[in-house]
Scaffold this active site. Structure first.
Site, PDB file in Angstrom:
ATOM      1  N   ASP A  54     -11.993 -34.202 -10.295  1.00 31.45           N
ATOM      2  CA  ASP A  54     -12.462 -34.135 -11.685  1.00 31.45           C
ATOM      3  C   ASP A  54     -11.623 -35.012 -12.601  1.00 31.45           C
ATOM      4  O   ASP A  54     -12.142 -35.818 -13.377  1.00 31.45           O
ATOM      5  CB  ASP A  54     -12.381 -32.684 -12.203  1.00 31.45           C
ATOM      6  CG  ASP A  54     -13.675 -31.919 -12.015  1.00 31.45           C
ATOM      7  OD1 ASP A  54     -14.736 -32.540 -12.127  1.00 31.45           O
ATOM      8  OD2 ASP A  54     -13.616 -30.719 -11.753  1.00 31.45           O
ATOM      9  N   GLU A  79     -13.153 -32.390 -20.333  1.00 27.88           N
ATOM     10  CA  GLU A  79     -12.951 -30.983 -19.962  1.00 27.88           C
ATOM     11  C   GLU A  79     -11.574 -30.762 -19.359  1.00 27.88           C
ATOM     12  O   GLU A  79     -10.993 -29.698 -19.503  1.00 27.88           O
ATOM     13  CB  GLU A  79     -14.041 -30.587 -18.970  1.00 27.88           C
ATOM     14  CG  GLU A  79     -13.952 -29.158 -18.503  1.00 27.88           C
ATOM     15  CD  GLU A  79     -15.034 -28.811 -17.495  1.00 27.88           C
ATOM     16  OE1 GLU A  79     -15.115 -27.624 -17.151  1.00 27.88           O
ATOM     17  OE2 GLU A  79     -15.763 -29.706 -17.055  1.00 27.88           O
ATOM     18  N   ASP A 153     -17.879 -34.959 -19.136  1.00 27.18           N
ATOM     19  CA  ASP A 153     -17.777 -33.925 -18.098  1.00 27.18           C
ATOM     20  C   ASP A 153     -17.752 -34.674 -16.774  1.00 27.18           C
ATOM     21  O   ASP A 153     -18.781 -35.170 -16.300  1.00 27.18           O
ATOM     22  CB  ASP A 153     -18.965 -32.965 -18.145  1.00 27.18           C
ATOM     23  CG  ASP A 153     -18.736 -31.744 -17.252  1.00 27.18           C
ATOM     24  OD1 ASP A 153     -17.858 -31.821 -16.364  1.00 27.18           O
ATOM     25  OD2 ASP A 153     -19.428 -30.732 -17.421  1.00 27.18           O
ATOM     26  N   ILE A 155     -17.244 -34.066 -13.425  1.00 28.62           N
ATOM     27  CA  ILE A 155     -18.101 -33.595 -12.326  1.00 28.62           C
ATOM     28  C   ILE A 155     -18.649 -32.234 -12.734  1.00 28.62           C
ATOM     29  O   ILE A 155     -17.950 -31.228 -12.666  1.00 28.62           O
ATOM     30  CB  ILE A 155     -17.332 -33.486 -10.990  1.00 28.62           C
ATOM     31  CG1 ILE A 155     -16.804 -34.854 -10.546  1.00 28.62           C
ATOM     32  CG2 ILE A 155     -18.244 -32.905  -9.901  1.00 28.62           C
ATOM     33  CD1 ILE A 155     -16.008 -34.827  -9.253  1.00 28.62           C
ATOM     34  N   ASP A 156     -19.885 -32.227 -13.195  1.00 26.72           N
ATOM     35  CA  ASP A 156     -20.512 -30.965 -13.592  1.00 26.72           C
ATOM     36  C   ASP A 156     -21.102 -30.307 -12.350  1.00 26.72           C
ATOM     37  O   ASP A 156     -21.677 -30.977 -11.492  1.00 26.72           O
ATOM     38  CB  ASP A 156     -21.618 -31.226 -14.623  1.00 26.72           C
ATOM     39  CG  ASP A 156     -22.183 -29.934 -15.179  1.00 26.72           C
ATOM     40  OD1 ASP A 156     -21.396 -29.156 -15.740  1.00 26.72           O
ATOM     41  OD2 ASP A 156     -23.402 -29.702 -15.042  1.00 26.72           O
ATOM     42  N   THR A 158     -19.095 -28.225 -10.248  1.00 22.52           N
ATOM     43  CA  THR A 158     -18.038 -28.453  -9.260  1.00 22.52           C
ATOM     44  C   THR A 158     -18.228 -27.588  -8.013  1.00 22.52           C
ATOM     45  O   THR A 158     -17.952 -28.030  -6.893  1.00 22.52           O
ATOM     46  CB  THR A 158     -16.651 -28.170  -9.881  1.00 22.52           C
ATOM     47  OG1 THR A 158     -16.538 -28.891 -11.109  1.00 22.52           O
ATOM     48  CG2 THR A 158     -15.543 -28.602  -8.957  1.00 22.52           C
ATOM     49  N   ASP A 316     -20.959 -30.375 -21.777  1.00 25.95           N
ATOM     50  CA  ASP A 316     -22.106 -30.090 -20.913  1.00 25.95           C
ATOM     51  C   ASP A 316     -23.415 -30.604 -21.502  1.00 25.95           C
ATOM     52  O   ASP A 316     -24.337 -30.944 -20.759  1.00 25.95           O
ATOM     53  CB  ASP A 316     -22.263 -28.575 -20.698  1.00 25.95           C
ATOM     54  CG  ASP A 316     -21.158 -27.970 -19.855  1.00 25.95           C
ATOM     55  OD1 ASP A 316     -20.852 -28.548 -18.803  1.00 25.95           O
ATOM     56  OD2 ASP A 316     -20.604 -26.931 -20.254  1.00 25.95           O
TER      57      ASP A 316
END
Length: 399
Positions: A54, A79, A153, A155-156, A158, A316
């Site tokens: 991330d 994030e 974001d 890696i949404d 995860t 997000d």
């Protein structure tokens, strides 16, 4: 400033390459396998590998944008924190170094001296990527750089990324879970008004070659500023046969009166699910990932993405909001929509991205506190809200 959007597309693809490499290169994939044990971080490593992936993606995006557009970095927010502390109490700042060798050495400190993994990761981080969209070449638009803030974001979804399921079947084009639900989200907003201006959603895992097991992705973008609205789906829409468009235009009411479809979280409240069942019938699709569910609306797979909880955040929703805005849609605050009287004349309460939630701490400062509804058509949204309110009322009375 289409140059910034072009660069965001390029860095999103670089980020997607990192995400794919972590699943496809053996040295890195073994670290992901370790993450799955007991659901806890492996004590061999300074930090959860998923968190490192991330952070690396986030830092690559930030530092590439900073190199191309000096000064922009102070308004890029993500994030993840890029600071880790190892077992000896040493603080390690994850960053993209000037050479591949230096980055590998830095990563080795975090990965407990795992040289092969560190070198593999550094290689893909420093790999140059050419990625652009010719549709942007003809757009000349000047958005002042000091007006822009960026939410990232990296890696949404995860959990789906780590789990890595590649064999999930879609339901009418919508994946309930799996790698297809993973997205990289970059949203640009006006730091004075909070209005979303540009968005990029990169879906790294769209289709897999069953022979090589390598993945191909897809990128979506949109720009909405001072009357200019353009998005990556326009060509796909224009290629559809004309009969579809004539049908829609011949009867303006058909769009608002046809059955609704919605994508929801598996954790959605039962009262909302029950009301939706009355409005949408069986056309309700559970799916993982806030970014992916918003993308389903962008793609036109559903009319609505609705979520009543306060557990999505500005990073997000900003990217999808910008794309939907370019398409004539948006993302609104669900709670405020349900409390708004339809005849009040008040505009729809669009989500904004520049202000913290009063009295909140930590990540809750940037939560979408009233939940959200993402939509492509305002007319459809108004009709949907009217039906939802009608069907929520008897349920609340019963409760």
């Amino acid at each position: 400033m289409s140059e910034i959007l072009q660069e965001l597309l390029r860095v999103s693809e670089k980020a997607a390459n990192i995400a794919r490499a972590c699943r496809q290169q053996e040295a890195l994939f073994q670290l992901l396998i370790e993450e799955k044990k007991e659901g806890e971080k492996n004590k061999k490593f300074t930090v959860d590998f998923k968190t490192l992936a991330d952070v690396l993606v986030q830092e690559v995006i930030k530092q590439n944008m900073e190199n191309k557009f000096p000064g922009l970095e102070k308004n890029i927010f993500g994030e993840e924190s890029n600071e880790f502390t190892n077992d000896l109490g040493e603080k390690i700042i994850i960053k993209l170094c000037s050479t591949e060798e230096e980055t590998a050495q830095l990563l080795s400190k975090v990965l407990n001296g795992n040289k092969s993994a560190s070198e593999a990761l550094a290689k893909v981080v420093h790999q140059d990527v050419t990625f652009a969209d010719a549709a942007l070449d003809s757009i000349v638009i000047n958005i002042p750089q000091d007006l822009m803030g960026i939410w990232v974001d990296p890696i949404d979804s995860t959990y789906q990324y780590i789990k890595g399921s590649a064999d999930i079947q879609s339901n009418q084009g919508i994946f309930p879970s799996g790698l297809q639900c993973v997205t990289i989200l970059i949203g640009v907003y006006d730091i004075h008004t909070g209005v979303p201006l540009m968005g990029v959603i990169n879906q790294p895992f769209v289709s897999q070659d069953l022979n090589t097991l390598s993945w191909k992705g897809q990128c979506y973008w949109g720009l909405s500023y001072m009357g200019t609205n353009i998005h990556s789906l326009e060509r796909a829409i224009s290629k559809r046969n004309g009969s579809e468009k004539r049908t829609e235009n011949s009867n303006p009411e058909s769009e608002s009166s046809s059955a609704f479809s919605a994508v929801i979280s598996t954790s959605e409240k039962e009262t909302i699910k029950a009301a939706l069942a009355r409005v949408c019938g069986e056309r309700i699709f559970p799916a993982a990932g806030a970014g992916y569910k918003s993308l389903c609306v962008v793609q036109g797979l559903v009319d609505i993405y609705i979520f009543s909880e306060d557990t999505t955040f500005k990073w997000d929703s900003c990217a999808a909001h910008a794309i939907l805005r370019a398409m004539g849609g948006g993302i609104v605050d669900m709670k405020e929509c349900l409390e708004r009287h339809p005849d009040s004349g008040l505009d729809l309460p669009q989500l904004l991205y520049h202000l913290e939630n009063e009295g909140a701490t930590g990540v809750d400062r940037w939560a979408n506190k009233g939940g959200l509804i993402a939509y492509r058509s305002r007319k459809r949204l108004e009709t949907f809200l009217s039906l939802l309110v009608q069907n929520l009322a008897p349920l609340e009375t019963q409760a």
